[in-house]
Design an enzyme around this catalytic site. Structure first.
Site: not given
Ligand code: MV4
Length: 504
Positions: A200, A292
């Protein structure tokens, strides 16, 4: 609604989930290790099942034993909390295959977001901005060099199976590329058993801003605004807040829509978080999705008024979200400090021992999500986070003053903690100005730790001594057994109050 839920976790998050269950009229089953036989989550739950010895690999990570415990106790659903088995696709599947309900996203969504390259592909398909880079693993150094030339240096090599910073390498020049790739691949293979590495463009000096999402089984996907998580050290967040000083209502709407689109693309249901980098020009880039409930969820709860754990359970039970997106507007300001058993003055070395004395802050706008009590043994087996201190106030300035006040009320004796570090951050001018980004803490560490000028120390010791003598004279019975130490709550209180006053 469920009649009984098993909580596959420990510490503060197990207690948080027990609280939500109680309010919903649901019975709870705790699981625990031998080290946690007397832990608060075991006592607070209606039932508890011993899993095994202290090491997590022999207790809290024993997925099949946990599923068996749920079946044996008649629990209908399992809440994994965070950490441990919460993002293991195989565990979500094992729970479902046993005929139990998983209080979390579908195993397929966990898997899709577990691969960073797959997550990038999903986000791109959804129109969510991602950092410029590749969506597949690099073949070799030549491949990497070609891609890096295209995006321009510096670039960042990342492990596809990674997350949390493992296997990452910043590369500034073409010469550094081949050795960096080799070492990133080696680290990725040993950490994840998968050496896939992609590239990236390296974003310099961004903030870490994340968006909470909540989706039900009936097609509703909402965002609950952002959390500012830039105050972190070595990928461990220390302080989080909601909202972020860097996010306007207009930017919130755009980042929220981007997060909702990425979550939808993954077939997401339940609570989740999309992590973004927000650069100084206001551009934002999707990094990854956490599948989560997160440690820092309370700051979102306090500014939205929505109980995330309650809604995780309701969603898993099939309920519909009753909120309209337009009605979810952050109100006031919330800040969370993670109170850990780490000593800021020794570069955050973990501290162990017994909690000898614990005095908790309270009063207006203060929330304590704790996992320890007087007598708790703090070992090296588990995460050093003892508790989260969270405050709400109508403005950021008022929230900082309230957090400072609450930290002054907090006394933990027996183990070293991060309390004093948090006090210094609340007193820090750059923090107070909201002038933070992901490198801020590392850059300011020297100013925020171990700063005890000798005159102060002498004054504090003298005041503490006088007060202790005074207290013993006034109430001699208190000297029997546990004596609240005067050192932190008295001497430094005046000095800190004076310091805060001078900053106002
Ligand atoms: C980045 C980055 C800069 N540029 N990606 C760190 C862990 C993982 N979640 C992604 N991380 C980063 N990815 C690009 N292209 C900087 C980080 C990063 C970071 C991100 C969020 C919170 C704290 C961080 C600390 C150091 C680096």
């Amino acid at each position: 609604m469920f009649r009984k839920v098993l909580i596959a976790n420990r510490g503060e998050i197990a207690l948080r989930i027990i609280r939500a269950c109680r309010e919903l009229g649901i019975e709870t089953v705790a699981v625990y290790s031998e080290a946690d036989a007397h832990a608060p989550h075991v006592r607070q739950a209606d039932e508890a099942v011993l899993l095994g010895p202290a090491p997590a690999s022999e207790s809290y990570l024993k997925g099949h034993a946990i599923v068996a415990a749920a079946i044996r106790t008649g629990a209908e659903a399992i809440h994994p909390g965070y950490g441990f088995l919460s993002e293991r696709e195989w565990f979500a599947r094992a729970v479902r295959d046993a005929g139990l309900v998983w209080i979390g996203p579908p195993a397929e969504a966990i898997a899709a977001m577990g691969s960073k390259t797959a997550a990038r592909q999903l986000a791109i398909a959804a129109g969510t901005p991602v950092v410029p880079g590749t969506t597949t693993a690099l073949r070799d150094a030549e491949d990497a060099a070609e891609v890096a030339d295209r995006f321009g240096y510096p670039v960042l090599l990342k492990a596809a199976a990674g997350g949390g910073g493992k296997g990452m390498r910043v590369v500034h020049t073409r010469e550094e590329l081949a050795p960096a790739l080799a070492s990133a691949q080696r680290e990725a293979r040993s950490a994840f058993g998968d050496d896939a590495v992609y590239v990236e463009k390296f974003i310099v000096g961004p903030r870490h801003v994340e968006i909470q999402v909540l989706g039900d089984m009936h097609g509703t996907m909402l965002h609950l605004g952002e959390r500012e998580c830039s105050v972190q050290r070595r990928h461990q967040k220390m302080i989080e807040e909601a909202p972020s000083v860097a996010v306007s209502p207009e930017l919130r709407a755009r980042m929220g829509a981007a997060a909702v689109a990425a979550a939808r693309a993954a077939g997401y249901v339940n609570a989740g978080t999309c992590e973004f980098l927000l650069d100084a020009t206001g551009e934002f880039y999707f990094l990854e999705m956490n599948t989560r409930i997160q440690v820092e969820h309370p700051v979102t709860e306090l500014v939205t008024g929505i109980d995330l754990v309650e809604w995780q359970i309701r969603i898993a039970a099939g309920e519909k979200l009753p909120f309209a997106q337009e009605a979810i507007v952050p109100r006031g300001w919330a800040i969370e400090c993670r109170i850990t058993s780490e000593d800021p003055d020794t570069n955050f070395l973990p501290s162990t021992g017994r909690v000898q004395y614990l005095h908790l802050p309270s009063g207006p706008g203060v929330r304590w999500d704790g996992g320890v009590e007087t007598g708790s043994e703090i070992s090296l087996y588990y995460d050093p986070m003892l508790a989260k201190l969270i405050v709400w106030a109508s403005t950021r300035d008022a929230a900082i003053a309230r957090m400072h006040r609450a930290l002054l009320e907090l006394t933990i004796e027996g183990v070293d903690t991060s309390r004093d570090f948090h006090l210094r951050v609340m007193e820090d001018e750059e923090f107070r100005n909201g002038d933070i980004e992901i490198q801020w803490l590392e850059r300011r560490m020297a100013d925020l730790t171990g700063r005890t000028p000798p005159p102060d120390t002498v004054i504090r010791a003298a005041i503490a001594g006088v007060l202790l003598a005074e207290r013993e004279r006034a109430a001699p019975h208190r000297a029997n057994g546990i004596v609240p130490p005067a050192s932190d709550t008295s001497g430094s209180h005046w000095l800190r109050t004076a310091r805060m006053e001078s900053l106002r």
